[in-house]
Design an enzyme around this catalytic site. Structure first.
Site, PDB file in Angstrom:
ATOM      1  N   LYS A 111      34.418  47.125  29.432  1.00  0.00           N
ATOM      2  CA  LYS A 111      33.685  45.444  29.918  1.00  0.00           C
ATOM      3  C   LYS A 111      32.348  46.070  29.800  1.00  0.00           C
ATOM      4  CE  LYS A 111      36.237  42.200  32.648  1.00  0.00           C
ATOM      5  NZ  LYS A 111      36.322  41.608  33.563  1.00  0.00           N
ATOM      6  N   LYS A 192      45.014  42.442  24.256  1.00  0.00           N
ATOM      7  CA  LYS A 192      45.360  42.014  24.487  1.00  0.00           C
ATOM      8  C   LYS A 192      44.975  40.752  24.941  1.00  0.00           C
ATOM      9  CE  LYS A 192      42.749  42.184  28.941  1.00  0.00           C
ATOM     10  NZ  LYS A 192      42.478  42.070  30.086  1.00  0.00           N
ATOM     11  N   LYS A 195      40.330  36.352  27.454  1.00  0.00           N
ATOM     12  CA  LYS A 195      39.278  34.971  27.904  1.00  0.00           C
ATOM     13  C   LYS A 195      38.203  34.394  27.209  1.00  0.00           C
ATOM     14  CE  LYS A 195      41.207  33.475  32.579  1.00  0.00           C
ATOM     15  NZ  LYS A 195      40.918  33.868  34.309  1.00  0.00           N
TER      16      LYS A 195
HETATM   17  P1  AMP Z   1      42.375  36.651  35.042  1.00  0.00           P
HETATM   18  O1  AMP Z   1      41.882  36.003  34.212  1.00  0.00           O
HETATM   19  O2  AMP Z   1      41.374  38.855  34.111  1.00  0.00           O
HETATM   20  O3  AMP Z   1      41.409  36.639  36.069  1.00  0.00           O
HETATM   21  O4  AMP Z   1      42.989  37.855  34.738  1.00  0.00           O
HETATM   22  C1  AMP Z   1      44.492  36.853  35.713  1.00  0.00           C
HETATM   23  C2  AMP Z   1      46.058  37.703  36.216  1.00  0.00           C
HETATM   24  O5  AMP Z   1      46.524  37.676  34.392  1.00  0.00           O
HETATM   25  C3  AMP Z   1      46.342  38.876  35.484  1.00  0.00           C
HETATM   26  O6  AMP Z   1      47.270  39.477  36.771  1.00  0.00           O
HETATM   27  C4  AMP Z   1      45.538  39.606  34.844  1.00  0.00           C
HETATM   28  O7  AMP Z   1      46.286  40.744  34.713  1.00  0.00           O
HETATM   29  C5  AMP Z   1      46.809  38.568  33.576  1.00  0.00           C
HETATM   30  N1  AMP Z   1      46.506  38.911  32.269  1.00  0.00           N
HETATM   31  C6  AMP Z   1      45.702  38.793  32.253  1.00  0.00           C
HETATM   32  N2  AMP Z   1      45.522  38.802  30.750  1.00  0.00           N
HETATM   33  C7  AMP Z   1      46.845  38.616  30.033  1.00  0.00           C
HETATM   34  C8  AMP Z   1      47.828  39.203  29.091  1.00  0.00           C
HETATM   35  N3  AMP Z   1      47.114  38.895  28.271  1.00  0.00           N
HETATM   36  N4  AMP Z   1      48.936  39.479  29.594  1.00  0.00           N
HETATM   37  C9  AMP Z   1      49.785  39.231  30.062  1.00  0.00           C
HETATM   38  N5  AMP Z   1      48.478  39.363  31.748  1.00  0.00           N
HETATM   39  C10 AMP Z   1      47.630  39.246  31.482  1.00  0.00           C
END
Ligand code: AMP
Ligand code: TRP
Length: 327
Positions: A111, A192, A195
């Site tokens: 990041k 991956k 967002k």
């Molecule tokens: P975040 O958007 O970073 O707050 O992520 C929220 C949840 O989604 C966390 O548990 C992440 O590990 C999961 N997550 C985020 N991106 C992915 C992805 N591409 N595949 C699977 N899980 C994800």
């Protein structure tokens, strides 16, 4: 009853990676465990946020939590900044964690790569995450694969604290599924789904329209063959789409392979569009219903009340152990 804690950042839109890797699993856990699901707004501000967007996204995420099936009468839904104990314990844990271990966090490296300025909040973010988890005597933390290292740090911090001050924290276990814990980007299956990717066709958001979903899936990278076969190493794009198909369409990988034998990617992608659109449709209509009902704020208020009650107990026991005067 065992405790579960997890959080999602109210940053931008929630995509099917978040859903499959984390949120869908929250729903599966709610009947058997005492679950706390948090909207981690304090984590979001580790990188620049537009205040109006952050406000909107926080309430939107609460409505989405409910729209996917989290039942506020069973689980505690709340916003992180409504419970001051998170920031307070984060400070106490920062004084019990080391720069050496934070320097090893790969997400911080990713990041901060190429940025002119990086906040100290982004650097200490994993300690705030540890505080989130430890405040609730959490046994299990359902997350996607990208949070594995942060969970290991949380365990290390809790074990170290317990050794230094006596048994205080429950040492949490990550719940990372063997399959679907890392949904890949649709435009580049070596990264991956994220967002922060600016290409809107790299991801499918839970609130995307059917025509947007269709476009993103039809554009998704595959390979120069035409065989629908699960082979992550040699066919990462197709395998990623098959993972989504398997989880949202509830069809074993082998059956998917058989179903599209000799038919090529076109037919497979067309059906996948149907599966994703019909899988998201009930979530989207429930989401609209929940927003219109005006119940989101009430649920969040009640959630924060319970979260404050539970977390204050843990915070006070930490302060006592560390020698702070409590009157
Ligand atoms: P975040 O958007 O970073 O707050 O992520 C929220 C949840 O989604 C966390 O548990 C992440 O590990 C999961 N997550 C985020 N991106 C992915 C992805 N591409 N595949 C699977 N899980 C994800
Ligand atoms: N860091 C997580 C992410 O970016 C979000 C998060 C914050 C979290 N606190 C948490 C996840 C506690 C699980 C438990 O995805």
């Amino acid at each position: 009853m065992k405790r579960v804690f997890s959080g999602v950042q109210p940053t931008s839109q929630i995509h099917i990676g978040n859903y499959i890797g984390a949120i869908k699993r929250f729903v599966e856990l709610q009947n058997d465990m005492d679950c706390f699901f948090c909207i981690v707004d304090l984590h979001s501000v580790t990188v620049p946020q537009n205040p109006k967007e952050l406000y909107k996204n926080s309430l939107q995420l609460a409505a989405l939590y409910m729209a996917v099936g989290l039942d506020p009468s069973k689980v505690t839904l709340f916003i992180q900044s409504h419970v001051p104990a998170h920031s307070e314990l984060a400070w106490l844990l920062q004084c019990n964690s080391y720069m050496g271990e934070l320097n090893r966090m790969t997400q911080f490296k990713e990041k901060s790569l190429g940025k002119d300025t990086v906040t100290t909040g982004l650097y200490t973010y994993p300690v705030l995450m540890a505080a989130d988890i430890l405040l609730y005597d959490t046994h299990f933390v359902p997350v996607g694969n990208d949070q594995k290292q942060h969970l290991e740090l949380c365990r290390d911090i809790s074990i170290r604290f317990n050794k230094k001050y006596g048994e205080t924290f429950i040492v949490p276990e990550p719940l990372i599924s063997k399959f679907g814990a890392r949904i890949m980007s649709l435009d580049d299956a070596t990264n991956k789904m994220s967002k922060s990717n600016e290409n809107k066709h790299s991801k499918i958001n839970l609130l995307d329209s059917p025509s947007k979903i269709k476009k993103s899936i039809m554009k998704a990278v595959t390979d120069s063959e035409s065989e629908v076969r699960f082979d992550v190493e040699n066919k990462p794009g197709v395998s990623n789409l098959m993972t989504i198909y398997n989880i949202l369409g509830d069809l074993p990988l082998e059956d998917i392979e058989n179903k599209y034998e000799g038919l090529g990617y076109g037919a497979f992608k067309k059906d996948l569009v149907e599966i994703v659109v019909s899988g998201l449709e009930p979530i989207q209509s429930k989401y609209e219903e929940i927003l219109a009902s005006g119940e989101v704020e009430k649920v969040l208020k009640e959630g924060a009340d319970r979260a404050r009650e539970v977390s204050n107990e843990v915070l006070n026991s930490v302060k006592k152990k560390m020698g702070f005067v409590i009157l």
